[in-house]
Scaffold this motif. Structure first.
Motif, PDB file in Angstrom:
ATOM      1  N   ASP A  83      20.270 -36.555  21.155  1.00  0.00           N
ATOM      2  CA  ASP A  83      19.794 -35.357  20.390  1.00  0.00           C
ATOM      3  C   ASP A  83      18.973 -35.611  19.326  1.00  0.00           C
ATOM      4  OD1 ASP A  83      21.984 -33.762  21.849  1.00  0.00           O
ATOM      5  OD2 ASP A  83      23.401 -34.477  20.535  1.00  0.00           O
ATOM      6  N   THR A  84      19.021 -36.763  18.691  1.00  0.00           N
ATOM      7  CA  THR A  84      18.119 -37.490  17.767  1.00  0.00           C
ATOM      8  C   THR A  84      17.342 -38.476  18.085  1.00  0.00           C
ATOM      9  OG1 THR A  84      19.754 -38.692  16.465  1.00  0.00           O
ATOM     10  CG2 THR A  84      19.487 -36.401  15.735  1.00  0.00           C
ATOM     11  N   VAL A  85      16.167 -38.857  17.499  1.00  0.00           N
ATOM     12  CA  VAL A  85      15.743 -40.287  17.768  1.00  0.00           C
ATOM     13  C   VAL A  85      15.231 -40.659  16.214  1.00  0.00           C
ATOM     14  CG1 VAL A  85      14.453 -39.345  19.857  1.00  0.00           C
ATOM     15  CG2 VAL A  85      13.309 -38.764  17.793  1.00  0.00           C
ATOM     16  N   THR A  86      15.033 -41.705  16.065  1.00  0.00           N
ATOM     17  CA  THR A  86      14.569 -42.677  14.957  1.00  0.00           C
ATOM     18  C   THR A  86      13.276 -43.231  15.160  1.00  0.00           C
ATOM     19  OG1 THR A  86      16.772 -42.929  14.491  1.00  0.00           O
ATOM     20  CG2 THR A  86      15.454 -44.486  13.289  1.00  0.00           C
ATOM     21  N   LEU A  87      12.536 -42.809  14.044  1.00  0.00           N
ATOM     22  CA  LEU A  87      11.044 -43.192  14.073  1.00  0.00           C
ATOM     23  C   LEU A  87      10.876 -44.043  13.034  1.00  0.00           C
ATOM     24  CD1 LEU A  87      11.257 -40.034  15.223  1.00  0.00           C
ATOM     25  CD2 LEU A  87       8.638 -40.245  15.304  1.00  0.00           C
ATOM     26  N   ALA A  88       9.788 -45.381  13.281  1.00  0.00           N
ATOM     27  CA  ALA A  88       9.435 -45.982  12.269  1.00  0.00           C
ATOM     28  C   ALA A  88       8.212 -45.364  11.534  1.00  0.00           C
ATOM     29  CB  ALA A  88       8.787 -47.327  12.798  1.00  0.00           C
ATOM     30  N   VAL A  89       8.368 -45.508  10.126  1.00  0.00           N
ATOM     31  CA  VAL A  89       7.047 -44.872   9.368  1.00  0.00           C
ATOM     32  C   VAL A  89       6.509 -46.005   8.606  1.00  0.00           C
ATOM     33  CG1 VAL A  89       6.904 -43.076   7.585  1.00  0.00           C
ATOM     34  CG2 VAL A  89       8.848 -42.743   8.946  1.00  0.00           C
ATOM     35  N   GLN A  90       4.922 -45.619   8.944  1.00  0.00           N
ATOM     36  CA  GLN A  90       4.014 -46.888   8.697  1.00  0.00           C
ATOM     37  C   GLN A  90       3.310 -46.195   7.601  1.00  0.00           C
ATOM     38  OE1 GLN A  90       2.084 -48.013  11.989  1.00  0.00           O
ATOM     39  NE2 GLN A  90       3.802 -49.483  12.776  1.00  0.00           N
ATOM     40  N   VAL A  91       2.532 -46.830   6.556  1.00  0.00           N
ATOM     41  CA  VAL A  91       1.759 -46.389   5.858  1.00  0.00           C
ATOM     42  C   VAL A  91       0.479 -47.484   5.865  1.00  0.00           C
ATOM     43  CG1 VAL A  91       0.805 -46.056   3.189  1.00  0.00           C
ATOM     44  CG2 VAL A  91       3.272 -45.291   4.043  1.00  0.00           C
ATOM     45  N   ASN A  92      -0.768 -47.019   6.390  1.00  0.00           N
ATOM     46  CA  ASN A  92      -1.745 -47.988   6.751  1.00  0.00           C
ATOM     47  C   ASN A  92      -1.221 -49.171   7.652  1.00  0.00           C
ATOM     48  OD1 ASN A  92      -3.465 -46.689   5.488  1.00  0.00           O
ATOM     49  ND2 ASN A  92      -3.495 -47.691   3.347  1.00  0.00           N
ATOM     50  N   LYS A 146       1.706 -50.615   8.068  1.00  0.00           N
ATOM     51  CA  LYS A 146       2.809 -51.704   7.624  1.00  0.00           C
ATOM     52  C   LYS A 146       3.998 -50.450   7.432  1.00  0.00           C
ATOM     53  CE  LYS A 146       0.170 -55.014   5.224  1.00  0.00           C
ATOM     54  NZ  LYS A 146       0.173 -55.662   3.830  1.00  0.00           N
ATOM     55  N   VAL A 147       5.231 -51.004   8.084  1.00  0.00           N
ATOM     56  CA  VAL A 147       6.344 -50.193   8.226  1.00  0.00           C
ATOM     57  C   VAL A 147       6.954 -50.056   6.562  1.00  0.00           C
ATOM     58  CG1 VAL A 147       8.787 -50.172   9.031  1.00  0.00           C
ATOM     59  CG2 VAL A 147       6.896 -50.889  10.440  1.00  0.00           C
ATOM     60  N   ARG A 148       7.222 -48.937   6.220  1.00  0.00           N
ATOM     61  CA  ARG A 148       7.836 -48.524   5.001  1.00  0.00           C
ATOM     62  C   ARG A 148       9.092 -47.971   5.114  1.00  0.00           C
ATOM     63  NH1 ARG A 148       4.888 -52.406   2.145  1.00  0.00           N
ATOM     64  NH2 ARG A 148       2.684 -51.945   2.349  1.00  0.00           N
ATOM     65  N   GLY A 149       9.717 -47.757   6.214  1.00  0.00           N
ATOM     66  CA  GLY A 149      10.780 -47.066   6.434  1.00  0.00           C
ATOM     67  C   GLY A 149      11.023 -46.313   7.658  1.00  0.00           C
ATOM     68  N   ASP A 150      12.193 -45.654   7.817  1.00  0.00           N
ATOM     69  CA  ASP A 150      12.230 -45.157   9.279  1.00  0.00           C
ATOM     70  C   ASP A 150      12.907 -43.658   8.783  1.00  0.00           C
ATOM     71  OD1 ASP A 150      15.284 -45.202   9.254  1.00  0.00           O
ATOM     72  OD2 ASP A 150      14.792 -47.355   9.499  1.00  0.00           O
ATOM     73  N   VAL A 151      12.939 -42.787   9.904  1.00  0.00           N
ATOM     74  CA  VAL A 151      13.284 -41.322   9.832  1.00  0.00           C
ATOM     75  C   VAL A 151      13.958 -41.056  11.123  1.00  0.00           C
ATOM     76  CG1 VAL A 151      11.237 -40.457  10.491  1.00  0.00           C
ATOM     77  CG2 VAL A 151      12.800 -39.146   8.929  1.00  0.00           C
ATOM     78  N   THR A 152      15.212 -40.223  10.972  1.00  0.00           N
ATOM     79  CA  THR A 152      15.694 -39.726  12.102  1.00  0.00           C
ATOM     80  C   THR A 152      15.676 -38.101  11.910  1.00  0.00           C
ATOM     81  OG1 THR A 152      17.396 -41.319  12.007  1.00  0.00           O
ATOM     82  CG2 THR A 152      18.015 -39.480  13.286  1.00  0.00           C
ATOM     83  N   VAL A 153      15.312 -37.727  13.105  1.00  0.00           N
ATOM     84  CA  VAL A 153      15.058 -36.527  13.515  1.00  0.00           C
ATOM     85  C   VAL A 153      15.435 -35.910  14.676  1.00  0.00           C
ATOM     86  CG1 VAL A 153      12.844 -36.513  11.868  1.00  0.00           C
ATOM     87  CG2 VAL A 153      12.792 -36.836  14.463  1.00  0.00           C
ATOM     88  N   ALA A 154      15.533 -34.458  14.905  1.00  0.00           N
ATOM     89  CA  ALA A 154      15.889 -34.087  16.285  1.00  0.00           C
ATOM     90  C   ALA A 154      14.985 -34.517  17.441  1.00  0.00           C
ATOM     91  CB  ALA A 154      16.065 -32.462  15.877  1.00  0.00           C
TER      92      ALA A 154
END
Length: 839
Positions: free
Chosen positions: A777-786, A788-796
């Motif tokens: 139902d949901t997926v978790t994605l890594a969030v990068q800035v330039n 480099k991983v700066r966090g992650d986010v879970t979305v539908a």
């Protein structure tokens, strides 16, 4: 129903109920598709079955049980390979008759397999020692005899004086018997042979049509050893000629010596007086080795010069004639031309004895090693400059034109030595008449049964013990009453095992070895399970007999086993002291990094070896089941590792599976502290539903791949998920029990009953995964800035890209790295990552 898990009460009860209901007895008129699952039947030794055997038999049983649940009618029989040397030797050791030994051992083996919950159709049980069975083994022999595929010949055999019998090549290791380690010598003896060589090409061709492990197929290809080449004539000064078979006629100009097998009939004639003593001693030493030992690539090359010289037909030069045990009288012509420049074994021999080496193919340095690769011909007269394949054809044509050779095909495969000089085997159904003829018995005189005798030990003279039973040996030909003597050699143990899979189909038929309609319905065996040690013995012989029966129109397929699975060996720690004495685990202790005998303090070495009671590293099935349960033993053997890999058994191997069963029982049935978890008829939803269907999907894939260790692991994970539910949805509980059933059938049946379901879960439909429940139902994605991983986010899982970007920008640490920066580019890799390029 007691809430306590009491396997000693539960397991025998379900074994009895399966038998009474004939749950695992397929009906021939059942319209469902068939699945014939078969493990190589055991020879029932006195030591019984240990946990290594349990692991192997459980693999086949899980496959058969899974097939029942998948909607197949399943043939999964069991029987006993009870004729032959092992049973006879055990009887001699125990000073009892072989028939008594077999009866006792069969009873023990059957009881042990029953303890494990084997889903066998015991109504089809057979033994190769039953006259009703070996009548048809003898009948098949007569068909072989009629087709000229059985004959008698004087051949060099592996004679074991201690065992009092001839041994096949595969039964001799390093010059000693595989059973007992007794010395074996080569000697000529008149023997019955089966002409398996007549089927060499078809045995090779059939390998391309069956689903077998490639290593086993390659072992058979190499054992058959088809070679295309030329037969070349070498003339010996004043002593006639001999022929050599070579696959490399292109290298004839490089042949600098010849080697004959020590048994070659020309050796005695060409050996000079000066070399006779040396040659005779070498021939005698070679006679103590089996063909298999002689074919091994020994580091030290041995041989003896005969004193004779032959003429190389290509160069006209004289070349010395040697004998060496790496040349076999049974392969090719028993003679080779040696080309040390381009054959590693010949090169080593030449170096050992100072013989010349000549280069005839460019591309290497033959002063340092044989060049066995490609190149063009050099120093070879009319072949110079030609590539190898063209040179082979040119030289073969030249030899044929000159009358010095011919194109030829040869095989390493030898005819099957089929007679044994022992009592405990199928009598060979022929008579030797007073006029010197050997005649087959008529079919209505079968079976020829073994006589009751006071003594059955080997005579040590080369004669079978049957030769001394005058009342049995002296008989009359039933066709005309003429005096005759029975054949006193018996068949090898491999006779009865070469067709037993056919008799299972119709085991009580007194009119035929198998009803044709039933044979067509069940054959071939869909999955055959056994070890690679049978690759060039039983598996080859069974394929040969099947092809003969096919040619006779008696079976519908010429390959008996559609798919072959080789189970991995189970090994365990073996402890030996300096004198080679073996100790059980409980007799040793380890301290300060050293393992010693408790009683004496003597140091011992620890090695991992195949589980065996003789090595004191085997645990009996009875002992393990009594301490835990049959289901726990099954699970432990499967959980050790991949079924086709070598696995190490440790003392605590059963503990984990045992605890798993206790947890499952406590959840679904209860224990002394109270009943199991309450159930609800409301279906599983959310995360639990996903867990159940992912388990169904994953375990089903593991079952198809015979990856049972990972299937058991997934069951354990699913149980953990179920333990978090209260109340527990009934559909989730029932799915767990059906998935458990092939692995721990007794406990599963009891749990199924606790759920209020009618028996038997063993044949209940296998659950099917809902594809929709496998989607997140949901997926978790890594969030990068330039980058480099700066966090992650879970979305539908079906979120739009704009929503994904907005959620990613809202992550606190990401927001910090975006503040005051210009976003140059926004990248979204679906279900994986988001990357903001900023400056």
């Amino acid at each position: 129903m007691s809430p306590r898990y009491e396997p000693k009460e539960i397991e025998p009860r379900w074994q009895q109920r399966w038998a009474e209901a004939r749950v695992f007895s397929p009906q021939d008129d059942d319209p469902r598709p068939k699945k014939y699952v078969l493990e190589m039947f055991p020879y029932p030794s006195g030591s019984g079955l240990h946990l290594g055997h349990a692991s192997n038999y459980t693999i086949a049983d899980v496959i058969a049980r899974y097939a029942w649940m998948k909607g197949f009618k399943v043939l999964h029989p069991m029987g006993w390979d009870a004729f032959g040397l092992p049973a006879e030797q055990y009887a001699i050791e125990k000073r009892i008759h072989p028939s008594q030994a077999v009866e006792e051992n069969l009873r023990n083996f059957k009881g042990q397999l029953t303890l494990l919950g084997g889903s066998y159709d015991w109504t089809r049980e057979l033994s190769t020692t039953d006259p009703a069975y070996y009548r048809w083994t003898q009948w098949i022999f007569l068909r072989l005899l009629e087709r000229g595929l059985a004959y008698q010949a004087e051949v060099a055999v592996n004679w074991c004086p201690a065992l009092g019998t001839v041994l096949a090549n595969e039964e001799v290791i390093d010059g000693k018997s595989e059973r007992g380690g007794h010395p074996v010598v080569r000697m000529p003896m008149r023997q019955w042979m089966l002409r398996i060589t007549a089927y060499a090409d078809r045995l090779l061709e059939g390998l391309d049509r069956i689903d077998w492990p490639e290593n086993v197929k390659q072992m058979q290809r190499e054992w058959i050893g088809r070679s295309v080449g030329a037969e070349v004539v070498f003339r010996v000064e004043g002593a006639g000629e001999f022929k050599v078979f070579t696959t490399r006629p292109d290298t004839l100009f490089g042949a600098t010596f010849c080697v004959l097998a020590p048994e070659h009939p020309l050796v005695a004639r060409i050996t000079t007086d000066a070399q006779r003593a040396t040659v005779s001693a070498y021939v005698e030493a070679a006679g103590r080795k089996s063909d298999r030992d002689r074919m091994a690539d020994a580091k030290e090359k041995t041989g003896a010069f005969t004193g004779a010289w032959a003429v190389n037909p290509a160069t006209g030069a004289k070349v010395p004639v040697w004998i060496a045990d790496y040349v076999l009288a049974t392969y090719g012509t028993g003679a080779i031309m040696a080309v040390p420049g381009h054959d590693a074994r010949d090169w080593a021999f030449a170096r050992a004895f100072g013989l010349p080496v000549v280069e005839v193919i460019s591309g290497g340095d033959v002063t340092k090693a044989a060049h066995e690769g490609e190149g063009t011909l050099v120093h070879s007269g009319f072949l110079d400059g030609l590539p190898v394949e063209e040179a082979k054809a040119r030289m073969t044509a030249w030899l044929e034109a000159k009358g010095l050779g011919t194109k030829a095909v040869r095989y390493k495969l030898r005819d099957w030595l089929f007679s044994r000089q022992r009592f405990w085997g199928e009598p060979i159904p022929v008579l030797h008449r007073a006029d010197g003829t050997t005649v087959p018995l008529p079919d209505d005189a079968l079976p020829v049964t073994l006589p009751e005798v006071p003594r059955y030990e080997p005579t040590g003279t080369g004669e079978s013990p049957l030769a001394g039973v005058d009342a049995w040996v002296n008989t009359r030909d039933p066709r005309d009453g003429a005096p005759a003597r029975r054949e006193t050699n018996t068949m090898p143990g491999s006779a009865g095992s070469s067709w037993y899979f056919l008799r299972y189909i119709d085991p009580r038929n007194a009119a035929a070895f198998c009803d044709p309609a039933k044979e067509r319905a069940w054959m071939p065996v869909d999955l055959y399970i056994g070890g690679t040690e049978h690759a060039v013995g039983h598996l080859l012989y069974a394929r040969f007999w099947q092809k003969v029966l096919f040619d006779l129109g008696l079976v519908s397929t010429d390959e008996p086993f559609r798919r072959l699975f080789n189970q991995g060996m189970v090994v365990a720690a073996t402890y030996r002291d300096a004198e080679g004495r073996v100790y059980p685990r409980e007799a040793v202790e380890t301290a300060d990094g050293a393992t010693r005998v408790k009683a004496t303090g003597a140091p011992v070495t620890t090695t991992l070896e195949k589980m065996s009671k003789s090595k004191k590293n085997g645990v009996g099935i009875d002992e393990a089941v009594a301490r835990y349960s049959g289901d726990a033993v099954r699970l432990a053997g499967l959980f050790l590792g991949p079924p086709d890999a070598e696995k190490e058994w440790t003392p605590n191997a059963i503990e984990g599976p045992w605890r798993f069963l206790l947890k499952a029982w406590r959840l679904l049935v209860g224990d002394e502290d109270g009943p199991g978890v309450p159930l609800t008829d409301a279906p599983a939803t959310g995360a639990l539903r996903k867990a159940v269907h992912r388990a169904i999907d994953g375990i089903t894939k593991d079952m198809e791949a015979i990856a049972f260790n990972t299937a058991v692991s997934k069951l354990m994970v699913l149980l953990s998920e179920l333990q978090g539910a209260n109340p527990l949805p009934r559909d989730a509980a029932e799915a767990f029990v059906t998935l458990l059933a092939p692995f721990a059938p007794h406990a599963a049946e009891e749990m199924w009953a606790a759920l209020g379901r009618a028996p038997f879960v063993s044949v209940a439909p296998w659950p099917v995964a809902d594809p929709a429940a496998l989607v997140d139902d949901t997926v978790t994605l890594a969030v990068q800035v330039n980058g480099k991983v700066r966090g992650d986010v879970t979305v539908a899982a079906d979120a739009k890209e704009a929503d994904v970007l907005a959620a990613a920008k809202g992550v606190e640490n990401v927001r910090k790295h975006l503040e005051g920066k210009a976003i140059v580019k926004e990248i979204v890799v679906p279900k994986r990552l988001v990357n903001f390029v900023v400056r």
